[in-house]
Design an enzyme around this catalytic site. Structure first.
Site, mmCIF file in Angstrom:
data_model
loop_
_atom_site.group_PDB
_atom_site.id
_atom_site.type_symbol
_atom_site.label_atom_id
_atom_site.label_comp_id
_atom_site.label_asym_id
_atom_site.label_seq_id
_atom_site.Cartn_x
_atom_site.Cartn_y
_atom_site.Cartn_z
ATOM 1 N N TRP A 34 0.862 -1.186 0.000
ATOM 2 C CA TRP A 34 0.000 0.000 0.000
ATOM 3 C C TRP A 34 0.887 1.220 0.000
ATOM 4 O O TRP A 34 1.906 1.234 0.697
ATOM 5 C CB TRP A 34 -0.871 -0.038 1.263
ATOM 6 C CG TRP A 34 -1.775 1.132 1.477
ATOM 7 C CD1 TRP A 34 -3.089 1.240 1.103
ATOM 8 C CD2 TRP A 34 -1.471 2.363 2.151
ATOM 9 N NE1 TRP A 34 -3.605 2.454 1.490
ATOM 10 C CE2 TRP A 34 -2.622 3.170 2.131
ATOM 11 C CE3 TRP A 34 -0.317 2.884 2.760
ATOM 12 C CZ2 TRP A 34 -2.679 4.446 2.695
ATOM 13 C CZ3 TRP A 34 -0.352 4.155 3.321
ATOM 14 C CH2 TRP A 34 -1.524 4.918 3.289
ATOM 15 N N SER A 100 4.605 -5.695 2.868
ATOM 16 C CA SER A 100 3.855 -4.752 3.705
ATOM 17 C C SER A 100 2.412 -5.223 3.879
ATOM 18 O O SER A 100 2.152 -6.268 4.450
ATOM 19 C CB SER A 100 3.935 -3.357 3.093
ATOM 20 O OG SER A 100 3.475 -2.377 3.991
ATOM 21 N N MET A 101 1.454 -4.488 3.325
ATOM 22 C CA MET A 101 0.053 -4.887 3.410
ATOM 23 C C MET A 101 -0.161 -6.280 2.817
ATOM 24 O O MET A 101 -0.983 -7.060 3.302
ATOM 25 C CB MET A 101 -0.811 -3.878 2.671
ATOM 26 C CG MET A 101 -2.283 -4.222 2.655
ATOM 27 S SD MET A 101 -3.275 -2.992 1.787
ATOM 28 C CE MET A 101 -4.892 -3.755 2.013
ATOM 29 N N ASP A 230 12.997 0.848 9.409
ATOM 30 C CA ASP A 230 11.655 1.022 8.847
ATOM 31 C C ASP A 230 10.825 1.934 9.749
ATOM 32 O O ASP A 230 10.512 1.580 10.880
ATOM 33 C CB ASP A 230 10.977 -0.351 8.715
ATOM 34 C CG ASP A 230 9.694 -0.321 7.902
ATOM 35 O OD1 ASP A 230 9.034 0.736 7.869
ATOM 36 O OD2 ASP A 230 9.352 -1.358 7.321
ATOM 37 N N HIS A 259 11.503 1.037 4.851
ATOM 38 C CA HIS A 259 10.361 0.206 4.469
ATOM 39 C C HIS A 259 10.472 -0.243 3.007
ATOM 40 O O HIS A 259 10.290 -1.421 2.706
ATOM 41 C CB HIS A 259 9.069 0.992 4.681
ATOM 42 C CG HIS A 259 7.835 0.164 4.551
ATOM 43 N ND1 HIS A 259 7.561 -0.912 5.372
ATOM 44 C CD2 HIS A 259 6.775 0.248 3.693
ATOM 45 C CE1 HIS A 259 6.404 -1.453 5.040
ATOM 46 N NE2 HIS A 259 5.912 -0.768 4.016
#
Length: 296
Positions: A34, A100-101, A230, A259
């Site tokens: 995302w 991530s997401m 991150d 990240h």
């Protein structure tokens, strides 16, 4: 342009998901983060295909070139979309790579659908699991005020939010410039085309979805990768905990990585994906820097 079709379980609406499919060999399914799209994986494709892997990437509903319905931005529905992709392409012995997401979709898929011959390994990169948002029974999570501020800024000026968010995403600071300004603009462009409601609803989903039961249900070989710098998904609230919950998971901490390590640490990440997906028998290797690794 290639599409697979899925249906919204609540409305019956037909949804088309855009995907790309390259190479031959064991399938590696790249699940984007995302607020980006499948095109964030640009710097992974060549290395993975050249290593003898089949690479499939797709746009989550609401993002990139996929359909942009009003509803369906909960993890159960998005995991159904992932399952539709695997079934339509009849992928077997696949490696799910959730960034991530996307890490949430990977572990929920395994909990809801099981490996069933389709998924044999999972790689979690900078992932939001096991439970990102702080709550009474999740004090280790990120304070809800952080997500409330994000939502406010998205509603006020989404493009300005994406601009600032991209700098944090890649660890840009006064003295640190790991990505160029043109690349930051390109990354923002990938996010700009998303349905604004999808951007907001997905933020709510990854902030408030509890994946602890999903993580505990993971029963396939797992590689966990996270940068210890991150600032978007803090390692202490995410992968540090996940690595302790999955027996025998391989846990790699990228020292100093932000990240967005799929770009800033791309050679190292690509090699780790290749080695894990290929059982150490990759046809071609890429140069990579040393990282700190922990097996748990």
């Amino acid at each position: 342009m290639k599409y697979i079709k899925t249906k919204d379980a609540a409305t019956g609406e037909e949804i088309q998901l855009s995907y790309k499919d390259y190479g031959k060999g064991r399938p590696v399914v790249l699940i984007h983060g995302w607020p980006s799209s499948k095109d964030m994986w640009e710097y992974q494709i060549d290395d993975l295909v050249n290593a003898g892997l089949r690479v499939v990437k797709y746009d989550r509903r609401g993002f990139g070139k996929s359909d942009k319905p009003w509803n369906g931005y909960d993890y159960d529905t998005m995991t159904d979309d992932l399952n539709a992709l695997l079934e339509t392409l009849d992928l077997r012995d696949a490696v799910l790579v959730g960034f991530s997401m996307g890490g949430g979709e990977a572990v929920r898929y395994l909990n809801r659908y099981g490996s069933s011959g389709r998924v044999s390994k999972v790689i979690l990169v900078s992932a939001v699991v096991p439970y990102l948002g702080q709550s009474n029974d999740n004090p280790e999570g990120v304070p809800q005020a952080v997500f409330a501020e994000m939502m406010e800024k998205m509603k006020e000026d989404r493009i300005a939010f994406l601009d600032t968010f991209g700098e944090q995403f890649f660890g840009v600071g006064l003295l640190e410039h790991p990505v160029s300004k043109p690349y930051l603009q390109y990354f923002r462009g990938l996010a700009e085309v998303a349905l604004p409601r999808a951007t907001q609803q997905c933020a709510i989903a990854f902030a408030n979805t509890d994946f602890r039961a999903d993580v505990k249900a993971v029963n396939v070989p797992t590689l966990i990768i996270h940068g210890d710098a991150d600032k978007t998904v803090p390692i202490e609230a995410s992968s540090e905990r996940t690595a302790k919950m999955i027996p025998n998971a391989v846990y790699k901490v990228y020292e100093g990585a932000p990240h967005g390590l799929f770009y800033t640490e791309r050679k190292r990440l690509n090699q780790d994906i290749i080695d894990f997906a290929s059982d150490g028998n990759a046809q071609q290797t890429v140069s990579s820097r040393r990282d700190s690794s922990v097996s748990m």
